[in-house]
Design a protein around this motif. Structure first.
Motif, PDB file in Angstrom:
ATOM      1  N   ASP A  23       0.832  -1.207   0.000  1.00  0.00           N
ATOM      2  CA  ASP A  23       0.000   0.000   0.000  1.00  0.00           C
ATOM      3  C   ASP A  23       0.865   1.254   0.000  1.00  0.00           C
ATOM      4  OD1 ASP A  23      -2.711   1.364   0.537  1.00  0.00           O
ATOM      5  OD2 ASP A  23      -1.477   2.093   2.199  1.00  0.00           O
ATOM      6  N   PRO A  28      -2.943   4.743  -3.773  1.00  0.00           N
ATOM      7  CA  PRO A  28      -3.947   5.128  -4.774  1.00  0.00           C
ATOM      8  C   PRO A  28      -3.675   6.548  -5.271  1.00  0.00           C
ATOM      9  CG  PRO A  28      -4.880   5.252  -2.577  1.00  0.00           C
ATOM     10  CD  PRO A  28      -3.524   4.621  -2.419  1.00  0.00           C
ATOM     11  N   ALA A 120     -12.538   4.693  -7.345  1.00  0.00           N
ATOM     12  CA  ALA A 120     -11.207   4.183  -7.692  1.00  0.00           C
ATOM     13  C   ALA A 120     -11.006   4.187  -9.204  1.00  0.00           C
ATOM     14  CB  ALA A 120     -11.026   2.779  -7.120  1.00  0.00           C
ATOM     15  N   GLU A 124      -8.330   6.282 -11.350  1.00  0.00           N
ATOM     16  CA  GLU A 124      -7.349   5.489 -12.097  1.00  0.00           C
ATOM     17  C   GLU A 124      -8.101   4.551 -13.040  1.00  0.00           C
ATOM     18  OE1 GLU A 124      -3.328   3.109 -10.906  1.00  0.00           O
ATOM     19  OE2 GLU A 124      -5.209   2.352 -10.079  1.00  0.00           O
ATOM     20  N   GLN A 136      -9.147  -2.645  -9.408  1.00  0.00           N
ATOM     21  CA  GLN A 136     -10.129  -1.662  -8.942  1.00  0.00           C
ATOM     22  C   GLN A 136     -10.550  -1.978  -7.505  1.00  0.00           C
ATOM     23  OE1 GLN A 136     -13.586  -1.528 -11.459  1.00  0.00           O
ATOM     24  NE2 GLN A 136     -14.698  -0.151 -10.104  1.00  0.00           N
ATOM     25  N   ARG A 139      -7.742  -1.021  -5.077  1.00  0.00           N
ATOM     26  CA  ARG A 139      -7.704   0.435  -4.911  1.00  0.00           C
ATOM     27  C   ARG A 139      -8.844   0.901  -4.006  1.00  0.00           C
ATOM     28  NH1 ARG A 139      -2.665   1.909  -5.773  1.00  0.00           N
ATOM     29  NH2 ARG A 139      -2.033   2.063  -7.963  1.00  0.00           N
ATOM     30  N   GLN A 142      -7.841   0.408  -0.512  1.00  0.00           N
ATOM     31  CA  GLN A 142      -6.872   1.443  -0.147  1.00  0.00           C
ATOM     32  C   GLN A 142      -7.568   2.776   0.162  1.00  0.00           C
ATOM     33  OE1 GLN A 142      -4.219   0.953  -3.690  1.00  0.00           O
ATOM     34  NE2 GLN A 142      -2.566   0.871  -2.157  1.00  0.00           N
ATOM     35  N   LEU A 143      -8.557   3.109  -0.641  1.00  0.00           N
ATOM     36  CA  LEU A 143      -9.293   4.358  -0.396  1.00  0.00           C
ATOM     37  C   LEU A 143     -10.006   4.308   0.949  1.00  0.00           C
ATOM     38  CD1 LEU A 143     -10.854   5.082  -3.917  1.00  0.00           C
ATOM     39  CD2 LEU A 143      -8.947   6.273  -2.829  1.00  0.00           C
TER      40      LEU A 143
END
Length: 768
Positions: A23, A28, A120, A124, A136, A139, A142-143
């Protein structure tokens, strides 16, 4: 068993550590300050003034969650992600359902994406493949680890595709519906909620039928939340979208603040959208009467906060012939007479004048500098009030000569007004007539001092801009100057019964040399407004001056942005009213009746009644003792008197003003003729005589009615001569030279000749 559990814990820890490292190594792509992004400049109520697209020419209006209608949030969550607040970025149930639909139908029916996964993909873009979907999902997790649910939702609200170059609900709402996202109806909210699903096929401006069908589908899902009745009403709303246009209000202002805030996606300013729109319409309404290359600029500042409410840098942003992209709010030009209020205000603070100090509006030479008035005529004796209201040049130069040009410029700069002098030049008397350069922005900021107790300020363009203030004038001086411009001072209040006070605006106009710049700056209780009219390239515009071209626009702006009138302002403790006397300029109570030739009502600052300036042309005290023969009353001296002498106290007017005194004042101000015994003595004007034209002479037109042409000549002076007809300067001649003057108007005319020593002669003729 223990080893396997311990191994499992270590394995989970290792996996978690690996995920954290991954991460950190591949975070992201969150929007950062250095990220190329669209920018939008907003008015104080959130109205977009101008949108600046990013490198892909995308219009995006970033906004906060509390600036969006809750109806839209309801619609988005109901249609896109009902479990948004419960999952960690991935909804396993939705993914399994999407996979089953894909297997059953053989095609993708739904993507199973959560709102976080959509964000996401917006940040990206990835291909619609299993590998892309996995990326996706990662991500999205991660968000969720980095951002709150509110922050994720705000990213969606700002980046969701809305058709064409539009992104985000605010840009779509403004472009399609002409309203902010905070004002969406139920039907509007459902329409914009479904638009990101197929922004090209559901654009309401191009495909209203498809957009309506999709909107109704969203409304059906919202029946449990909004109720059947509300949804039924929403279905009745027509889908009507306006043509998509880039917002373009205060374009030069928006360009300026964008450059001051690079990289900031959302710039909130102090402009009032309604005020800005009114100002731009007023400027546009005057384009038809202006020459093709003439531009205009206007600035409106709130006196209480120094915040700018309207900013028009050019007349028409779409007309390049009018120098559309040249911001004349910042342009530095000659201010004409707009510095005169500060001159008189500073002279008050220096104890040089009161509001009715006697000044000389006559031809004068100040060390070779010979100013004239705009109309090329002179009025003789005037008070400060009249000199300021009529913007007379010679009295202003007279006051500046006493104050000192260098001190004047220094005091203005100390008060925050930036002045540009010609290269390597020192301040001189021409400063007060426009011999410097200023900007409309700085001039308006300085004028706020007249509404803020003498404290000037720098106009502010955002609420976060620091408040920059400097004292320009004392509170009392600021009050007096504003009152003189607004109501005419004590005399104007009495004569006009307060008409100026009820108007509530104090303004000053200015015209630079050669009609290059026309100015009008006005102050009310609420606002300070500045207007400039001219050509940015400095080309003259004959006939364009502040009073006839800028002042009407100024008044119209005030009428558009605020109601007329105000509550009467009591003067501050430092300001008082008193009766004063001309020619000495002192209080009536301190002046003997025989020395008070004219009485006036004046404002005094700190109780001071400064005397009239010393005579520039004649030495000696303004108050003197004269001697008369007791029997004849004629003027005598001790050396030539044959009988008893009487001492008489006299008040002397400035020598340059004596030709302008009316008969009654002359009889009181000037001594009687000399007695025969003292015949060698001469009065100040006795050495200069007009020849060729006799007093009381009647001049008749020649055959055919042609206007008579007179040859005017004077003798008795070795200096250059100034000729005036009915108080208007008509020419200047060298010693011994004559002036040819035609008299086109019938009636009585007064011819006056003067030299620089104050000597004069005057004759009256009649033209028939």
């Amino acid at each position: 068993m223990k080893l396997s559990r311990r191994g499992l814990r270590w394995a989970l820890a290792a996996l978690l550590g690996a995920l954290l490292i991954a991460d950190r190594l591949a975070p992201p792509p969150l929007p950062g300050r250095d990220t190329a992004r669209a920018q939008v400049v907003l008015a104080r109520d959130g109205t977009p003034l101008r949108a600046f697209p990013d490198r892909s020419h995308v219009w995006r209006h970033p906004l906060r969650l509390d600036e969006v209608s809750p109806r839209y949030v309801d619609a988005v969550l109901a249609y896109e992600d009902r479990f948004f607040y419960w999952h960690f970025g991935i909804n396993p149930v939705a993914l399994l359902r999407a996979a089953g639909q894909w297997l059953w139908h053989g095609r993708i029916v739904s993507g199973g994406s959560t709102l976080t996964m959509q964000v996401a993909r917006l940040l990206e873009p990835v291909p619609r493949t299993p590998a892309g979907k996995l990326r996706q999902m990662l991500r999205a997790v991660q968000l969720e680890l980095r951002l709150s649910k509110r922050e994720i939702l705000e990213l969606y609200l700002s980046y969701a595709p809305m058709g064409g170059v539009l992104e985000g609900v605010e840009a779509a709402s403004r472009a399609y519906l002409g309203k902010p996202a905070a004002s969406l109806s139920h039907g509007d909210a459902a329409l914009l909620a479904v638009l990101p699903q197929a922004p090209s096929r559901l654009r309401p401006d191009r495909y209203p039928a498809a957009a309506r069908a999709a909107r109704d589908k969203v409304l059906d899902r919202l029946i449990p939340r909004w109720g059947a009745a509300t949804v039924a009403d929403a279905r009745q709303e027509a889908v009507i979208a306006q043509t998509v246009r880039e917002p373009l209000l205060a374009p030069l202002f928006a360009e300026r603040v964008r450059k001051l805030h690079p990289g900031v996606a959302r710039i909130e300013t102090t402009l009032d959208a309604a005020t800005q729109n009114s100002v731009e319409q007023l400027l546009g309404s005057r384009l038809g009467v202006l020459p093709p290359r003439v531009s205009m600029a206007a600035l409106v500042v709130d006196n209480a906060t120094l915040e700018v409410r309207a900013y028009a840098g050019s007349a028409d942003f779409s007309d390049n012939q009018r120098f559309a992209h040249v911001d004349m709010v910042l342009g530095r030009r000659s201010p004409g007479s707009t510095l005169k209020p500060f001159l008189y205000g500073l002279a008050f603070d220096e104890g040089l004048i009161h509001s009715e100090s006697l000044l000389s509006d006559v031809p004068q030479s100040f060390g070779g500098y010979q100013p004239g008035n705009f109309q090329a005529s002179f009025s003789g004796p005037v008070g400060v009030t009249e000199a300021l209201q009529r913007s007379l040049n010679v009295p202003a130069v007279e006051v500046l000569d006493r104050l000192g040009p260098q001190r004047f410029v220094g005091l203005l700069r100390a008060g925050g007004l930036k002045l540009d002098l010609p290269r390597d030049a020192q301040p001189n008397l021409s400063v007060i007539l426009g011999g410097v350069a200023v900007s409309l922005e700085d001039l308006v900021g300085a004028y706020t001092a007249f509404a803020r107790g003498g404290v000037a300020g720098r106009p502010r363009y955002t609420t976060t801009s620091p408040v920059e203030e400097r004292r320009m004038l004392s509170e009392g001086a600021a009050f007096i100057i504003r009152d003189l411009l607004e109501a005419g001072g004590p005399v104007g209040r009495q004569v006009e019964a307060g008409v100026g006070v009820r108007r509530g605006i104090a303004w000053k106009t200015g015209t630079s040399f050669g009609f290059r710049d026309a100015w009008a700056i006005g102050v009310s209780d609420r606002h300070t407004v500045g207007v400039w009219v001219g050509r940015p390239d400095g080309t003259p515009n004959p006939g364009f001056f502040g009073a006839n071209i800028a002042a009407p626009l100024l008044v119209d702006i005030f009428s558009a942005i605020e109601a007329p009138g105000r509550v009467d302002r009591p003067p501050p403790a430092s300001v008082s009213q008193a009766r004063i006397c001309w020619p000495l300029g002192l209080r009536s109570a301190d002046t003997p009746a025989e020395l008070c030739h004219q009485e006036r009502s004046a404002w005094l600052l700190n109780g001071a009644a400064p005397p009239t300036f010393p005579d520039r042309l004649r030495s000696g005290a303004a108050r003197y003792t004269d001697y008369r023969d007791a029997s004849s009353g004629l003027r005598v001296r001790a050396a030539c008197a044959s009988g008893e002498m009487l001492a008489v106290d006299m008040a002397r007017w400035p020598a340059a003003l004596e030709p302008w005194l009316d008969a009654t004042t002359r009889s009181r101000a000037l001594p009687p003729p000399w007695s025969a015994e003292c015949g060698q003595a001469q009065a100040p004007g006795d050495g200069l005589k007009i020849v060729g034209v006799a007093r009381g002479e009647t001049i008749r037109r020649a055959a055919g009615g042609a206007a008579p042409l007179l040859r005017l000549e004077a003798r008795g002076s070795r200096q250059s001569l100034i000729w005036l007809v009915d108080g208007r300067q008509v020419g200047r001649t060298a010693p011994g030279k004559a002036l040819q003057q035609r008299f086109a108007e019938p009636g009585r005319h007064t011819i006056t000749v003067m030299d620089d020593s104050g000597r004069y002669d005057r004759v009256e003729i009649s033209v028939q």
